[in-house]
Design a protein around this motif. Sequence first.
Motif, short mmCIF file in Angstrom:
data_model
loop_
_atom_site.label_atom_id
_atom_site.label_comp_id
_atom_site.label_asym_id
_atom_site.label_seq_id
_atom_site.Cartn_x
_atom_site.Cartn_y
_atom_site.Cartn_z
N MET A 26 -75.78 -73.06 42.32
CA MET A 26 -75.32 -74.80 41.59
C MET A 26 -74.33 -74.25 43.08
O MET A 26 -72.69 -75.31 42.70
CB MET A 26 -75.25 -74.23 40.57
N SER A 27 -73.81 -73.71 43.31
CA SER A 27 -72.07 -73.79 44.05
C SER A 27 -72.74 -74.09 45.91
O SER A 27 -71.43 -74.81 46.30
CB SER A 27 -71.31 -72.39 44.44
N SER A 28 -73.62 -74.92 45.97
CA SER A 28 -74.22 -74.95 47.41
C SER A 28 -74.11 -77.24 47.44
O SER A 28 -74.91 -77.07 45.87
CB SER A 28 -75.49 -75.20 47.99
N ASN A 29 -72.59 -77.39 48.01
CA ASN A 29 -72.73 -78.92 47.84
C ASN A 29 -74.08 -79.18 48.82
O ASN A 29 -73.53 -80.99 49.00
CB ASN A 29 -72.09 -79.45 48.34
N VAL A 30 -75.22 -79.06 49.23
CA VAL A 30 -76.33 -79.65 49.99
C VAL A 30 -76.94 -81.20 49.08
O VAL A 30 -76.70 -80.09 48.04
CB VAL A 30 -77.16 -78.44 50.76
N ASN A 31 -77.67 -81.84 49.37
CA ASN A 31 -78.45 -82.47 48.60
C ASN A 31 -79.41 -82.53 47.77
O ASN A 31 -80.33 -81.67 48.05
CB ASN A 31 -78.73 -83.96 49.28
N PRO A 32 -79.13 -82.10 46.46
CA PRO A 32 -80.13 -82.07 45.77
C PRO A 32 -81.54 -81.68 45.70
O PRO A 32 -82.51 -81.57 45.45
CB PRO A 32 -79.66 -82.53 44.19
N LEU A 33 -81.49 -83.21 46.53
CA LEU A 33 -83.37 -83.96 46.68
C LEU A 33 -83.54 -82.94 48.02
O LEU A 33 -84.41 -83.42 48.17
CB LEU A 33 -83.50 -85.19 47.10
N GLY A 34 -83.10 -82.36 48.59
CA GLY A 34 -83.73 -81.59 49.82
C GLY A 34 -83.34 -82.36 51.04
O GLY A 34 -82.30 -83.12 50.50
N PRO A 35 -84.10 -81.74 51.88
CA PRO A 35 -83.87 -82.57 53.57
C PRO A 35 -84.63 -83.89 53.34
O PRO A 35 -85.71 -84.11 52.17
CB PRO A 35 -84.89 -81.93 54.11
N PRO A 36 -84.64 -84.57 54.53
CA PRO A 36 -86.05 -86.11 54.03
C PRO A 36 -86.95 -86.34 54.32
O PRO A 36 -87.29 -85.14 54.80
CB PRO A 36 -85.15 -86.67 54.95
N PRO A 37 -88.08 -86.70 53.51
CA PRO A 37 -89.59 -86.10 53.72
C PRO A 37 -89.72 -86.33 54.79
O PRO A 37 -89.79 -86.68 55.73
CB PRO A 37 -89.88 -87.33 52.55
N GLY A 38 -90.23 -85.46 54.97
CA GLY A 38 -90.81 -85.23 56.95
C GLY A 38 -89.94 -84.62 57.76
O GLY A 38 -91.24 -83.95 58.41
N LEU A 39 -88.94 -84.04 57.67
CA LEU A 39 -88.22 -82.88 58.19
C LEU A 39 -88.47 -81.80 58.67
O LEU A 39 -88.83 -81.15 59.97
CB LEU A 39 -86.22 -82.91 57.77
N LEU A 40 -88.99 -81.08 57.39
CA LEU A 40 -89.51 -79.85 57.98
C LEU A 40 -90.51 -80.06 58.60
O LEU A 40 -90.60 -78.67 59.59
CB LEU A 40 -89.25 -79.22 56.60
N GLU A 41 -91.65 -80.66 58.70
CA GLU A 41 -93.19 -80.87 58.51
C GLU A 41 -92.33 -80.76 60.51
O GLU A 41 -93.15 -80.01 61.59
CB GLU A 41 -93.63 -81.77 58.13
N HIS A 42 -91.67 -81.76 60.81
CA HIS A 42 -91.70 -82.29 62.37
C HIS A 42 -91.12 -80.79 63.17
O HIS A 42 -91.56 -80.69 64.18
CB HIS A 42 -90.11 -83.29 62.38
N LEU A 43 -90.00 -80.32 62.11
CA LEU A 43 -89.63 -79.13 62.91
C LEU A 43 -90.58 -77.64 62.97
O LEU A 43 -91.05 -77.22 63.79
CB LEU A 43 -88.51 -78.69 62.28
N ALA A 44 -91.84 -78.55 62.16
CA ALA A 44 -92.70 -76.78 62.35
C ALA A 44 -93.75 -77.49 62.98
O ALA A 44 -93.92 -76.20 63.82
CB ALA A 44 -93.42 -77.07 60.60
N ARG A 45 -94.00 -77.95 63.00
CA ARG A 45 -94.71 -78.74 65.23
C ARG A 45 -93.77 -78.59 65.97
O ARG A 45 -94.43 -78.56 67.14
CB ARG A 45 -94.78 -80.88 64.76
#
Length: 374
Positions: A26-45
């Motif tokens: 709870m100290s981290s100020n990043v988006n609580p919803l996580g990254p935009p949908p599809g971004l991690l899958e794109h990186l995996a590819r």
Amino acid sequence: MIGGHGGNIFELARELGCRPEEILDMSSNVNPLGPPPGLLEHLARRLDAATRLPEVDNRGLLEAFSTLIGVRPERLVAGNGTTQFIYSIPAVLTVKSALIVGPTYSDYADACRLAGISPRFFLSSQARGFQPDLGRLSAEIRASGADTVFICNPNNPTGALVPADALKRLCREHPNVRFVVDESYLPFVPDGEAASLVRCGLERVIVLQSISKIFCIPGLRIGFLTAPREIAAAFARVLRPWSVNSLAQAAADFLAQAGGALEGFSAETRRFLTKERRRLQERLGGIAGLTVFPSAASFLLIRLPPQLKAGEVFRCFAKERVLIRDCSNFHGLSERYIRVSPKTADANRWFAERLAELAATGQPPRRLAGAATG
Ligand SMILES: Cc1ncc(COP(=O)(O)O)c(C=O)c1O
């Protein structure tokens, strides 16, 4: 150099003998919803990008992003997070005298000190909800003879937002002073684009834009600096080759092409945060002697009741694998302040209940079931 930051999740994990992922941060100020949908899958590819060098001068990245944020590529520099720019500001701008509007993020002062400059601070008061008094600030800029002013908008850790018009007026009052405006948390502000100084057209305004926070990719290390052409070119000249790595460039490609979907994601984030900040504020508001400051950002600054000290509260939550920000090392704050970033509705409720318990009884919080899922 890195002493001014908050709790280190890796250090806490080592201390507790658990994995960092098992800690609710709870100290981290990043988006609580996580990254935009599809971004991690794109990186995996695109993992194979790691086997090649990235573009040496980020040219493709700049062209893509210039369209996204509506500034010409010559006015834009991409680096290894905005941190890279913060630390190069004193040398590139040949800063001799800096004024920092605080209490704020410690890296501006650390960067100045590393360059042998002792910065002055203009500290906003708790009584004003840490909203800077721009009249007094203007007088202080004049009196201090500062050539560079650092202002974080909205500000970390107070959450205070200076309206764009007022900030532009301040910049115009001091045409010979450089203003470094850190807008890393502006994407969390409803209608934040209108509040941005990126397209203000002022000759001496340098804007920092982190995409680590809104897109929840702090580990990729990408950040932007926008400035008038000559200033941007001066920063570009001192960039190390390959300052944005291949995977970060792949993420930026995705973001630049996502267009409207990204706008939808940011809007959803702002709706979620507005709701959860308000709920958390209401719940915490019930604790006698505690103050929650109005925040436009992804976190809330909290003044603890007198019987609680930030270090003790930090340790109580840490034992339960929950990391909060002890703000006692922010210049201008004290051991009465903590900062928390809303996470899931359940985690936020749990946090408020436990803090209330702690304020009432001095008892450490009990473990949040599934803490790390927040
Ligand atoms: C106000 C502010 N600016 C800049 C940064 C650095 O962000 P990055 O280097 O990931 O862009 C942070 C990180 O916490 C921050 O809080």
